[in-house]
Design a protein around this motif. Structure first.
Motif, PDB file in Angstrom:
ATOM      1  N   PRO A 249       0.835  -1.208   0.000  1.00  0.00           N
ATOM      2  CA  PRO A 249       0.000   0.000   0.000  1.00  0.00           C
ATOM      3  C   PRO A 249       0.869   1.257   0.000  1.00  0.00           C
ATOM      4  N   PRO A 250       0.259   2.424  -0.095  1.00  0.00           N
ATOM      5  CA  PRO A 250       1.034   3.673  -0.088  1.00  0.00           C
ATOM      6  C   PRO A 250       1.857   3.829   1.188  1.00  0.00           C
ATOM      7  N   MET A 251       2.958   4.535   1.079  1.00  0.00           N
ATOM      8  CA  MET A 251       3.857   4.725   2.216  1.00  0.00           C
ATOM      9  C   MET A 251       3.142   5.362   3.401  1.00  0.00           C
ATOM     10  N   SER A 252       2.137   6.185   3.151  1.00  0.00           N
ATOM     11  CA  SER A 252       1.444   6.871   4.238  1.00  0.00           C
ATOM     12  C   SER A 252       0.732   5.888   5.174  1.00  0.00           C
ATOM     13  N   VAL A 253       0.382   4.714   4.672  1.00  0.00           N
ATOM     14  CA  VAL A 253      -0.299   3.719   5.516  1.00  0.00           C
ATOM     15  C   VAL A 253       0.640   3.201   6.600  1.00  0.00           C
ATOM     16  N   PHE A 254       1.927   3.180   6.324  1.00  0.00           N
ATOM     17  CA  PHE A 254       2.899   2.615   7.265  1.00  0.00           C
ATOM     18  C   PHE A 254       3.220   3.564   8.417  1.00  0.00           C
ATOM     19  N   GLU A 255       3.111   4.860   8.170  1.00  0.00           N
ATOM     20  CA  GLU A 255       3.630   5.827   9.136  1.00  0.00           C
ATOM     21  C   GLU A 255       3.048   5.672  10.540  1.00  0.00           C
ATOM     22  N   PRO A 256       1.722   5.555  10.712  1.00  0.00           N
ATOM     23  CA  PRO A 256       1.208   5.432  12.083  1.00  0.00           C
ATOM     24  C   PRO A 256       1.477   4.072  12.714  1.00  0.00           C
TER      25      PRO A 256
END
Length: 418
Positions: A249-256
């Protein structure tokens, strides 16, 4: 006195001539394609066998490339390659939110790594009965889900027997239960045209030597769920290098999730990925070969006295990588004699009713870590007479004929004349 109540006098009664000896090794896989061997040698010569690199463009990422192809093959957005099918199931459980102490529903016909993955996750298996067709009993599933409060079903398509997945998925939706599919035996199979592994939140596959793809040991988790995919990638051991995954998935999904998700170091090695990748092109032909062998065994074994075969629904697009037949009404000692005689003629027949676990074969009553309070009388009764034969793609039609002759001879010897 009936034929089944006579004592066996092995070798003394059959009016048929002794069968030919079975001279084929049912554990023999197809060879690894040369392109996979060549790539594996390149990797070994480079010494770069780890799953990630800290330097952009340093070398190819075989596992990441394989994940893209595998996701496309199954028809899901994301795939995560790990070190075993059991590792894929464990990762899926954790990525879907299963916590220690949770209860997880599981059909009683499966192999030990499946309840083992639930145990590994710290959860408690809740065993569900099966039908005579070797698939999950939906009425018992409803009862067990409502009584236990379990919110996850780990559905094992054991030995390639696919339940009515439309009905299973609908029931899970009604009950608020997450569906995770164990597809170790169903790569290339479908229900009503839709691939197994695509009906639940996650599907899990195996690349063990005896499965449809051979890397020695390996597994895949597939999903369309962004968060499940991100959690699975982090659990699999990506460290903070998850960008190197391509079927993600997009990198933003990993951040939290970065600091929340434990690293379990389960990622598939580059060597295993190199061996698997060229086999994807051979899968359809392997499935066709195994199904041809399976259908031949059905024809040859189906009319043997006392033998009962499983019903295959028209909607089930199965992969016949193994062949099951039951001997209902035959006493255990006579089934043991069938297995013994077959073995004497070189045919390794496995029996789920063995009093002790043997080889890969076991049943719920023998998984002592689950606890004694989960009795499955119907499942145990079905498995008590169930026999099993491996069907590798390297097998030939003439081997089916010899195997069927041996099974017929062994059953007649064990049960006596009709």
């Amino acid at each position: 006195m009936s034929a089944l109540s006579r004592s066996s006098a092995h070798g003394a009664r059959s009016t048929r001539s002794a069968p030919a000896r079975f001279d084929f090794d049912l554990t023999q896989p197809d060879p690894i394609p040369e392109v996979g061997i060549t790539r594996a040698i390149e990797l070994m010569r480079s010494g770069r066998l780890f799953r990630y690199t800290e330097f952009d463009g340093e070398h190819g990422n075989d596992a990441a490339d394989l994940e893209v192809r595998f996701a496309e093959l199954v028809g899901r957005r994301y795939a995560v390659a790990v070190n075993s099918g059991g590792g894929a199931i464990f990762t899926a459980l954790r990525a879907c939110g299963v916590q220690p102490g949770d209860r997880v529903l599981l059909n009683g016909y499966t192999l030990a790594p499946v309840p083992g993955a639930i145990h590994h996750a710290g959860a408690e298996p809740v065993l569900v009965e099966i039908t005579e067709d070797l698939t999950i009993d939906l009425a018992d599933l409803r009862r067990k889900a409502e009584a236990s409060g379990a919110r996850t079903l780990l559905l094992s398509h054991m030995r390639g027997h696919v339940a009515d997945l439309d009905a299973v998925a609908a029931l899970c939706d009604e009950l608020g239960v997450d569906l995770i599919e164990d597809c170790a035996h169903t790569l290339g199979a479908d229900w009503a045209g839709r691939a197994t592994g695509t009906f639940g939140r996650a599907g899990c596959f195996s690349a063990q030597t005896f499965k449809h793809l051979n890397s020695g040991e390996g597994g895949f988790l597939v999903t369309d769920d962004d968060e499940v995919a991100a959690r699975a990638i982090l659990h699999s051991g990506s460290y903070m290098l998850y960008e190197q995954h391509r079927a993600r998935p997009p990198m933003s999904v990993f951040e939290p999730l970065r600091g929340q998700v434990a690293n379990y170091s389960l990622r598939m090695t580059a060597l295993a990925a190199a061996l698997i990748e060229p086999q994807l092109d051979l899968l359809a032909e392997r499935v066709e070969r195994m199904n041809r062998l399976y259908r031949e065994l059905e024809l040859l074994v189906g009319d043997i006295p006392f033998v009962q075969l499983c019903r295959r629904p028209a909607e089930e697009g199965y992969v016949g990588s193994s062949f099951q037949f039951a001997l209902p009404g035959v006493p255990p000692e006579q089934i043991a004699t069938v297995v013994q005689i077959a073995g004497e003629y070189g045919l390794p027949v496995k029996w789920f009713g063995e009093p002790i676990m043997r080889g890969f074969t076991s049943r719920p009553a023998q998984w002592e870590y689950i606890g004694p309070d989960q009795e499955l009388p119907r499942t145990e009764g079905i498995l008590a007479t169930l026999c099993d034969l491996r069907v590798p793609p390297s097998m030939q039609l003439q081997h089916c004929r010899v195997a069927a002759d041996i099974i017929r001879f062994a059953v007649e010897e064990a049960t006596g004349p009709a």
